[in-house]
Design a protein around this motif. Structure first.
Motif, mmCIF file in Angstrom:
data_model
loop_
_atom_site.group_PDB
_atom_site.id
_atom_site.type_symbol
_atom_site.label_atom_id
_atom_site.label_comp_id
_atom_site.label_asym_id
_atom_site.label_seq_id
_atom_site.Cartn_x
_atom_site.Cartn_y
_atom_site.Cartn_z
ATOM 1 N N UNK A 216 18.456 1.038 -32.184
ATOM 2 C CA UNK A 216 18.347 2.243 -31.357
ATOM 3 C C UNK A 216 19.735 2.784 -31.018
ATOM 4 N N UNK A 217 20.645 1.886 -30.689
ATOM 5 C CA UNK A 217 22.014 2.292 -30.352
ATOM 6 C C UNK A 217 22.700 2.897 -31.570
ATOM 7 N N UNK A 218 22.594 2.204 -32.700
ATOM 8 C CA UNK A 218 23.265 2.678 -33.923
ATOM 9 C C UNK A 218 22.734 4.035 -34.365
ATOM 10 N N UNK A 219 21.443 4.265 -34.147
ATOM 11 C CA UNK A 219 20.818 5.506 -34.605
ATOM 12 C C UNK A 219 20.754 6.585 -33.523
ATOM 13 N N UNK A 220 21.382 6.330 -32.383
ATOM 14 C CA UNK A 220 21.316 7.286 -31.271
ATOM 15 C C UNK A 220 21.781 8.680 -31.687
ATOM 16 N N UNK A 221 22.911 8.731 -32.380
ATOM 17 C CA UNK A 221 23.445 10.043 -32.774
ATOM 18 C C UNK A 221 22.479 10.763 -33.696
ATOM 19 N N UNK A 222 21.887 10.018 -34.652
ATOM 20 C CA UNK A 222 20.928 10.635 -35.571
ATOM 21 C C UNK A 222 19.731 11.187 -34.801
ATOM 22 N N UNK A 223 19.277 10.432 -33.809
ATOM 23 C CA UNK A 223 18.131 10.861 -33.008
ATOM 24 C C UNK A 223 18.440 12.148 -32.255
ATOM 25 N N UNK A 224 19.616 12.187 -31.639
ATOM 26 C CA UNK A 224 20.014 13.368 -30.867
ATOM 27 C C UNK A 224 20.203 14.572 -31.788
ATOM 28 N N UNK A 225 20.862 14.347 -32.925
ATOM 29 C CA UNK A 225 21.098 15.443 -33.871
ATOM 30 C C UNK A 225 19.781 15.995 -34.408
ATOM 31 N N UNK A 226 18.825 15.098 -34.624
ATOM 32 C CA UNK A 226 17.521 15.539 -35.104
ATOM 33 C C UNK A 226 16.827 16.429 -34.083
#
Length: 316
Positions: A216-226
């Motif tokens: 979840x931490x590693x993919x946080x930026x991807x989640x926000x950008x999405x």
């Protein structure tokens, strides 16, 4: 002569302008110059942010050029291209190193002698580029590294065990990117090992929880950008936190990216490790105890960075 109350920001996109706004409110500086290849953008951001000064502290905010950074205490570089669909990571690295070749030598030419904070991505590679191009002592060139990743980790762990995230002490280390890892073996909550604190709250499936939270931490930026197409508020607060540590000579521990000189067997590479940060930049890196598996993850992360760096021309 360095003006201890002056900061320059290079790049006035979402991250640069949000960082400028956060620093305007910080009371750390009384002068801020914004620099961008689009002069109108820099002037517009400076004017917009300056209109909030009557509600904060006195500050001179203006658009300028590289000659204006000569006496700055800090230069924050946020400029760079974003990765486009279908573009490889190496394509992005080469593009942004090329952009740095038009930025860092200009900063050097000005006679700047302060602290250079790199925020542009991929931050570890670009911090290394800045070390090579700036002529500054290696400890005065710092990348934002995994400071934001660590804040995201502490936020998520605080939710997990229902405690103030400021009392969670755990670090994301390695590359700011897909090969980053969490040093779980040294994680604590108020001095209590994280595993023990979790069990107090009924959480006993530690491995599964750790994997889930780390992803979840590693993919946080991807989640926000999405969801909103860009990330900038968390990054801006990261910039403010690092600047505060430096300008107030806090000598606090932050997992910034800096040039390794033998720590954990790593040399000639910029990567994030817990580091004491003060007015002169890097004071010392902290030898946080990590287990055998985490040490292997650190070296895998460094190898992933090295594989990219070996294909890049860093000569300015």
């Amino acid at each position: 002569m360095i003006n201890d109350r002056k900061v320059a920001i290079v790049g006035c996109g979402f991250v640069g302008s949000s960082s400028a706004f956060a620093l305007m409110q910080s009371r750390l500086f009384s002068e801020m110059v914004l620099i961008d290849v689009d002069r109108n953008r820099a002037e517009g951001e400076a004017l917009d942010i300056a209109h909030g000064v009557p509600f904060a502290s006195p500050m001179k905010i203006y658009a300028g050029d590289y000659s204006d950074v000569a006496d700055a205490a800090m230069v924050v570089v946020t400029a760079g291209a974003a990765q486009k669909p279908g573009e490889t990571r190496l394509d992005l690295v080469n593009k942004n190193v090329s952009i740095f070749k038009s930025i860092i030598p200009e900063i050097r030419k000005s006679g700047f002698e302060g602290i250079l904070l790199i925020v542009s991505n991929p931050v570890d590679v670009l911090t290394y580029a800045a070390v090579k191009m700036s002529g500054l002592p290696e400890g005065r060139v710092i990348g934002s590294g995994t400071v934001l990743d660590t804040a995201r980790l502490r936020h998520r762990l605080g939710e997990h065990v229902d405690v103030d995230p400021r009392d969670v002490h755990a670090y994301v280390m390695g590359e700011h990117g897909d090969s980053e890892f969490v040093a779980w073996s040294s994680a604590t909550v108020a001095g209590v090992p994280l595993v023990d604190f979790c069990e107090l709250h009924g959480h006993r499936d530690h491995d599964a929880a750790n994997r889930r939270i780390a992803e979840e931490v590693k993919n946080s930026a991807y989640t926000i950008i999405d969801k909103k197409h860009a990330t900038y508020y968390g990054v801006a607060m990261t910039v403010r936190r690092i600047c505060t540590a430096i300008m107030r000579d806090e000598k606090c521990v932050l997992p910034v990216s800096s040039l390794m000189v033998g720590e954990y067997g790593l040399d000639d590479i910029c990567i994030s490790l817990p580091t004491v940060v003060g007015k002169n930049g890097v004071v010392t890196r902290i030898p946080v105890p990590i287990n055998t598996e985490e040490n292997a993850e650190l070296h895998r992360s460094a190898a992933a960075l090295r594989a990219i760096m070996d294909k890049v021309d860093f000569d300015a």
